[in-house]
Design a protein around this motif. Structure first.
Motif, PDB file in Angstrom:
ATOM      1  N   UNK A  11       0.827  -1.207   0.000  1.00  0.00           N
ATOM      2  CA  UNK A  11       0.000   0.000   0.000  1.00  0.00           C
ATOM      3  C   UNK A  11       0.865   1.263   0.000  1.00  0.00           C
ATOM      4  N   UNK A  12       1.908   1.262   0.830  1.00  0.00           N
ATOM      5  CA  UNK A  12       2.813   2.420   0.883  1.00  0.00           C
ATOM      6  C   UNK A  12       3.479   2.643  -0.477  1.00  0.00           C
ATOM      7  N   UNK A  13       3.940   1.558  -1.095  1.00  0.00           N
ATOM      8  CA  UNK A  13       4.571   1.664  -2.418  1.00  0.00           C
ATOM      9  C   UNK A  13       3.578   2.170  -3.463  1.00  0.00           C
ATOM     10  N   UNK A  14       2.331   1.736  -3.362  1.00  0.00           N
ATOM     11  CA  UNK A  14       1.310   2.174  -4.319  1.00  0.00           C
ATOM     12  C   UNK A  14       1.095   3.683  -4.235  1.00  0.00           C
ATOM     13  N   UNK A  15       1.045   4.203  -3.015  1.00  0.00           N
ATOM     14  CA  UNK A  15       0.857   5.646  -2.825  1.00  0.00           C
ATOM     15  C   UNK A  15       2.062   6.432  -3.341  1.00  0.00           C
ATOM     16  N   UNK A  16       3.267   5.935  -3.031  1.00  0.00           N
ATOM     17  CA  UNK A  16       4.484   6.637  -3.450  1.00  0.00           C
ATOM     18  C   UNK A  16       4.641   6.596  -4.967  1.00  0.00           C
ATOM     19  N   UNK A 233      12.108  -0.362  -0.106  1.00  0.00           N
ATOM     20  CA  UNK A 233      10.866  -1.035   0.275  1.00  0.00           C
ATOM     21  C   UNK A 233      10.514  -2.141  -0.712  1.00  0.00           C
ATOM     22  N   UNK A 234      10.697  -1.849  -2.008  1.00  0.00           N
ATOM     23  CA  UNK A 234      10.344  -2.838  -3.030  1.00  0.00           C
ATOM     24  C   UNK A 234      11.279  -4.045  -2.965  1.00  0.00           C
ATOM     25  N   UNK A 235      12.578  -3.791  -2.816  1.00  0.00           N
ATOM     26  CA  UNK A 235      13.527  -4.905  -2.691  1.00  0.00           C
ATOM     27  C   UNK A 235      13.163  -5.798  -1.509  1.00  0.00           C
ATOM     28  N   UNK A 249       1.953  -4.287  -7.070  1.00  0.00           N
ATOM     29  CA  UNK A 249       1.818  -2.878  -6.678  1.00  0.00           C
ATOM     30  C   UNK A 249       1.174  -2.100  -7.833  1.00  0.00           C
ATOM     31  N   UNK A 250       1.325  -2.652  -9.048  1.00  0.00           N
ATOM     32  CA  UNK A 250       0.742  -2.035 -10.239  1.00  0.00           C
ATOM     33  C   UNK A 250      -0.783  -2.045 -10.221  1.00  0.00           C
ATOM     34  N   UNK A 251      -1.410  -2.873  -9.366  1.00  0.00           N
ATOM     35  CA  UNK A 251      -2.868  -2.836  -9.206  1.00  0.00           C
ATOM     36  C   UNK A 251      -3.349  -1.474  -8.741  1.00  0.00           C
ATOM     37  N   UNK A 252      -2.676  -0.956  -7.716  1.00  0.00           N
ATOM     38  CA  UNK A 252      -3.157   0.220  -6.998  1.00  0.00           C
ATOM     39  C   UNK A 252      -2.581   1.531  -7.509  1.00  0.00           C
ATOM     40  N   UNK A 253      -1.400   1.460  -8.118  1.00  0.00           N
ATOM     41  CA  UNK A 253      -0.750   2.675  -8.611  1.00  0.00           C
ATOM     42  C   UNK A 253      -1.616   3.492  -9.580  1.00  0.00           C
ATOM     43  N   UNK A 254      -2.285   2.843 -10.566  1.00  0.00           N
ATOM     44  CA  UNK A 254      -3.081   3.640 -11.514  1.00  0.00           C
ATOM     45  C   UNK A 254      -4.189   4.444 -10.838  1.00  0.00           C
ATOM     46  N   UNK A 255      -4.773   3.905  -9.759  1.00  0.00           N
ATOM     47  CA  UNK A 255      -5.835   4.623  -9.056  1.00  0.00           C
ATOM     48  C   UNK A 255      -5.298   5.942  -8.519  1.00  0.00           C
ATOM     49  N   UNK A 256      -4.123   5.889  -7.891  1.00  0.00           N
ATOM     50  CA  UNK A 256      -3.489   7.094  -7.343  1.00  0.00           C
ATOM     51  C   UNK A 256      -3.097   8.048  -8.471  1.00  0.00           C
ATOM     52  N   UNK A 257      -2.498   7.489  -9.538  1.00  0.00           N
ATOM     53  CA  UNK A 257      -2.001   8.323 -10.638  1.00  0.00           C
ATOM     54  C   UNK A 257      -3.128   8.991 -11.423  1.00  0.00           C
ATOM     55  N   UNK A 258      -4.223   8.259 -11.670  1.00  0.00           N
ATOM     56  CA  UNK A 258      -5.361   8.842 -12.386  1.00  0.00           C
ATOM     57  C   UNK A 258      -5.972   9.969 -11.563  1.00  0.00           C
ATOM     58  N   UNK A 259      -6.031   9.784 -10.249  1.00  0.00           N
ATOM     59  CA  UNK A 259      -6.536  10.833  -9.355  1.00  0.00           C
ATOM     60  C   UNK A 259      -5.713  12.112  -9.523  1.00  0.00           C
TER      61      UNK A 259
END
Length: 291
Positions: A11-16, A233-235, A249-259
């Motif tokens: 989740x943290x990686x997705x937000x970052x 964190x990813x390593x 992590x690619x599941x959640x990243x687009x949601x943050x990026x599209x926002x």
């Protein structure tokens, strides 16, 4: 808590990382793609060296080839490819295409590391590719002024990320996550400095440009959080989970990026939303469930 810590990392990686695409877009206002990629690498290396430079002495000679390779594939080349891509396509689209990483992790795992794939995973790959084609085609019609051939720079990067995560899991599993990251940047920071010098970055007209300071501020935030901290964190996530779980992590990243993209005035059509869902369904199907 021990069993759930991988979800905290995710989740943290997705937000970052979901926020990194808009930071690249903003950085390009004052920097060229080559300058942006080089500055990002140099700043990240600086941050990592402060906290972990001594750790490179623990890297054995036989491991260095894998450290260099993951540095090139997981950071160096994608830093430039994403910067070039976002000169033509929206940051939100770049983030959605980036969600192909788990699918490509499956493909490279099968082709290079001989990891067998199930019918479900193969179906997921094809569905993901179908969604990708739809996304690009809809993007072309929705944004006729943008050159969507640049989307393939993101797709190339996703294959590089996928190769890197497989190498990390198979050859650097036992190495400390910070040590891997510091080793990566030890290998790529000198080439990045050479690239930056070759761009004319240190000429007076560039250094005195009013758009440079805000661009560098965006790069400091991106380098510290989006690359340095996120890389460690990813390593760590790859080591405590599976390569496919880590790349999800690619599941959640687009949601943050599209926002972020919508807040910045980017257009995002209904059919692009459908294509995004299709890609994410493909990524979901590509995951092997535990029996």
């Amino acid at each position: 808590m021990g069993r759930n810590i991988k979800w905290v990392y995710l989740i943290v990686l997705s937000l970052i990382w979901g926020s990194s695409f808009i930071l690249i877009k903003k950085g390009l206002i004052g920097l060229t793609p080559m300058q942006l990629g080089a500055v990002r690498i140099i700043l990240t290396g600086f941050f990592l060296f402060i906290v972990g430079f001594k750790s490179i002495r623990t890297i054995s000679l036989k491991d260095w080839k894998w450290v260099v390779l993951t540095g090139l594939l997981g950071t160096f080349f994608p830093s430039f490819l994403f910067a070039y891509a976002e000169t033509e396509i929206d940051s939100s689209i770049a983030s959605i295409l980036n969600s192909l990483v788990p699918l490509n992790t499956i493909i490279i795992g099968f082709l290079v590391f001989k990891i067998n794939s199930t019918k479900r995973q193969v179906l997921g790959v094809f569905i993901g590719l179908l969604g990708t084609v739809m996304l690009i085609m809809n993007g072309v019609s929705l944004n006729p002024t943008q050159n969507y051939s640049y989307a393939f720079l993101v797709i190339i990067s996703t294959f590089m990320y996928a190769a890197s995560v497989n190498i990390l899991k198979h050859h650097l599993q036992a190495m400390n996550a910070l040590t891997v990251a510091v080793g990566n940047f030890t290998a790529i920071i000198i080439p990045a400095i050479i690239v930056l010098i070759s761009t004319g970055f240190f000429k007076e007209e560039v250094l005195t440009s009013p758009s440079l300071k805000p661009a560098l501020l965006y790069m400091i935030v991106l380098s510290l959080f989006g690359t340095a901290i996120a890389k460690v964190l990813f390593n760590k996530l790859v080591q405590i989970a599976t390569p496919v779980f880590a790349s999800s992590v690619a599941y959640l990243m687009p949601i943050v990026a599209v926002f972020w993209g919508l807040l910045d005035g980017e257009t995002f059509g209904f059919f692009q939303g459908i294509a995004t869902v299709i890609i994410l369904i493909g990524v979901y199907l590509s995951h092997e469930r535990k029996s």
